[in-house]
Design a protein around this motif. Sequence first.
Motif, mmCIF file in Angstrom:
data_model
loop_
_atom_site.group_PDB
_atom_site.id
_atom_site.type_symbol
_atom_site.label_atom_id
_atom_site.label_comp_id
_atom_site.label_asym_id
_atom_site.label_seq_id
_atom_site.Cartn_x
_atom_site.Cartn_y
_atom_site.Cartn_z
ATOM 1 N N GLU A 1 0.781 -1.132 0.503
ATOM 2 C CA GLU A 1 -0.465 -0.291 0.097
ATOM 3 C C GLU A 1 0.711 1.066 -0.476
ATOM 4 O OE1 GLU A 1 -3.513 -0.274 -0.238
ATOM 5 O OE2 GLU A 1 -3.566 -2.181 -0.001
ATOM 6 N N LEU A 2 0.307 2.654 -0.543
ATOM 7 C CA LEU A 2 1.269 2.923 -0.781
ATOM 8 C C LEU A 2 0.183 4.194 -0.469
ATOM 9 C CD1 LEU A 2 4.065 4.557 -0.977
ATOM 10 C CD2 LEU A 2 3.247 5.105 -3.496
ATOM 11 N N LYS A 3 0.057 5.058 0.609
ATOM 12 C CA LYS A 3 -0.738 6.418 0.589
ATOM 13 C C LYS A 3 0.298 7.848 -0.024
ATOM 14 C CE LYS A 3 -1.924 4.763 5.451
ATOM 15 N NZ LYS A 3 -1.863 5.416 6.965
ATOM 16 N N GLN A 4 -0.865 8.776 0.220
ATOM 17 C CA GLN A 4 -0.962 10.353 -0.879
ATOM 18 C C GLN A 4 0.886 10.837 -0.386
ATOM 19 O OE1 GLN A 4 -3.449 12.525 -1.959
ATOM 20 N NE2 GLN A 4 -2.672 14.323 -2.994
ATOM 21 N N PHE B 1 -5.589 1.954 -8.795
ATOM 22 C CA PHE B 1 -4.336 3.402 -8.387
ATOM 23 C C PHE B 1 -5.556 4.592 -8.133
ATOM 24 C CE2 PHE B 1 -3.076 7.509 -10.261
ATOM 25 C CZ PHE B 1 -1.711 7.709 -9.398
ATOM 26 N N GLU B 2 -5.220 4.839 -6.890
ATOM 27 C CA GLU B 2 -6.488 6.346 -7.421
ATOM 28 C C GLU B 2 -8.288 5.368 -7.357
ATOM 29 O OE1 GLU B 2 -5.956 9.712 -9.958
ATOM 30 O OE2 GLU B 2 -4.817 10.137 -7.551
ATOM 31 N N ASN B 3 -8.884 4.655 -6.343
ATOM 32 C CA ASN B 3 -9.339 3.430 -6.465
ATOM 33 C C ASN B 3 -10.009 3.275 -7.957
ATOM 34 O OD1 ASN B 3 -9.600 3.768 -3.464
ATOM 35 N ND2 ASN B 3 -10.734 5.646 -3.954
ATOM 36 N N LYS B 4 -9.194 2.897 -8.567
ATOM 37 C CA LYS B 4 -9.428 2.459 -10.113
ATOM 38 C C LYS B 4 -8.524 1.629 -10.760
ATOM 39 C CE LYS B 4 -10.778 7.079 -11.781
ATOM 40 N NZ LYS B 4 -10.254 7.879 -12.743
ATOM 41 N N LYS C 1 1.705 12.444 -10.228
ATOM 42 C CA LYS C 1 1.330 11.984 -8.939
ATOM 43 C C LYS C 1 2.309 10.845 -8.273
ATOM 44 C CE LYS C 1 -3.251 12.998 -10.592
ATOM 45 N NZ LYS C 1 -4.596 12.085 -10.582
ATOM 46 N N LEU C 2 2.341 10.017 -8.810
ATOM 47 C CA LEU C 2 3.642 8.882 -8.414
ATOM 48 C C LEU C 2 4.312 8.682 -9.239
ATOM 49 C CD1 LEU C 2 3.702 6.634 -6.861
ATOM 50 C CD2 LEU C 2 2.076 4.526 -8.753
ATOM 51 N N LEU C 3 5.668 8.154 -8.730
ATOM 52 C CA LEU C 3 6.849 8.297 -9.350
ATOM 53 C C LEU C 3 7.224 6.712 -8.802
ATOM 54 C CD1 LEU C 3 9.110 11.271 -9.725
ATOM 55 C CD2 LEU C 3 7.591 10.492 -11.013
ATOM 56 N N LEU C 4 8.029 5.915 -10.244
ATOM 57 C CA LEU C 4 8.597 4.933 -9.929
ATOM 58 C C LEU C 4 10.240 4.605 -10.608
ATOM 59 C CD1 LEU C 4 5.441 2.836 -11.274
ATOM 60 C CD2 LEU C 4 5.798 3.137 -8.770
ATOM 61 N N ILE C 5 11.164 4.651 -9.267
ATOM 62 C CA ILE C 5 12.014 5.050 -9.724
ATOM 63 C C ILE C 5 12.900 3.130 -8.682
ATOM 64 C CG2 ILE C 5 14.572 6.614 -8.907
ATOM 65 C CD1 ILE C 5 12.170 8.073 -8.313
ATOM 66 N N ASP C 6 13.843 2.687 -10.114
ATOM 67 C CA ASP C 6 14.576 1.777 -10.030
ATOM 68 C C ASP C 6 16.229 2.092 -9.307
ATOM 69 O OD1 ASP C 6 15.689 -0.581 -9.964
ATOM 70 O OD2 ASP C 6 14.842 -1.487 -11.517
ATOM 71 N N GLU C 7 16.447 1.706 -9.092
ATOM 72 C CA GLU C 7 17.885 2.113 -8.013
ATOM 73 C C GLU C 7 18.310 3.203 -8.932
ATOM 74 O OE1 GLU C 7 19.708 -0.150 -6.754
ATOM 75 O OE2 GLU C 7 18.750 -2.202 -7.340
ATOM 76 N N PRO C 8 18.427 4.342 -8.367
ATOM 77 C CA PRO C 8 18.541 5.846 -8.857
ATOM 78 C C PRO C 8 19.697 5.892 -8.352
ATOM 79 C CG PRO C 8 17.235 6.103 -6.662
ATOM 80 C CD PRO C 8 17.308 4.539 -6.947
ATOM 81 N N THR C 9 20.653 5.089 -7.506
ATOM 82 C CA THR C 9 22.048 5.997 -6.893
ATOM 83 C C THR C 9 22.924 4.825 -7.465
ATOM 84 O OG1 THR C 9 22.074 4.558 -4.897
ATOM 85 C CG2 THR C 9 20.788 7.322 -5.109
ATOM 86 N N GLU C 10 22.427 3.243 -7.838
ATOM 87 C CA GLU C 10 23.350 1.726 -8.589
ATOM 88 C C GLU C 10 24.797 3.027 -9.145
ATOM 89 O OE1 GLU C 10 22.873 -1.704 -10.631
ATOM 90 O OE2 GLU C 10 22.110 -0.142 -11.378
ATOM 91 N N GLY C 11 25.794 2.358 -9.249
ATOM 92 C CA GLY C 11 26.491 2.337 -9.613
ATOM 93 C C GLY C 11 27.025 4.817 -9.920
#
Length: 229
Positions: free
Chosen positions: A23-26, A60-63, A152-162
């Motif tokens: 779960e993720l809240k705003q 997402f946002e109940n949809k 509204k929502l970011l999905l970020i994969d390994e931003p500091t890797e390397g």
Amino acid sequence: MLSVDSVDVFYGHAQALHNISLELKQGEFAFMVGRNGAGKTTLLKTICSLLSCKNGSITFENKDIQKLRTELLAQQGIRYIAQDKKVFSGLTVKENLQLASFAAKVSLTETIDMALEIYPEFKDLLNQKAGMLSGGQKEILLIVRALIGKPKLLLIDEPTEGLASIVIKDVFRLLKMMKGEVSAIIVEQNLKLVSQLADRVYTLREGHMVKEISNTKECAIMEELEAYL
């Protein structure tokens, strides 16, 4: 805001995710930690419809968003930033921003003003080919591009890797600046960064959700997280 409920994901006949829920809240920053192959990237790709789930639901946002294409989700405010730090290498930094501003229907002037406010160093780099940027600068450019149009929502994969430690500080500063302005699910192995920014932490192991830490005080204890890496 976002609910992932009992999701199973397969690559062919091999099951990659087993009964995953989160779960993720705003406004929250949720971090996913775990060893390589734990299923973290698979989960991000499933949320943004690059992969499909065989069982379970994602709302997402109940949809229900499972059947929406990735580009439609981006228009609705869900942006995915992949691990590979791929920018449009043959285009300038300004042109990279221009493409994102066009897609988000935001003026280029507004976009550049926002980019320079977030990362003033871009002022001297706007006409440089994006492929010539450092790894950290590419990551910052990708995040800035994703922020265009106020998602509204970011999905970020390994931003500091390397990245070198001095550049990690720039990425940390950017993430901290974003906190409260946008929700995010971030895959990250840098536990110091996780402990300072997380509202909740999800730990994965071999495709299973092992633990959820939703107490911010517990999230700040690095020793709690080290056992899952």
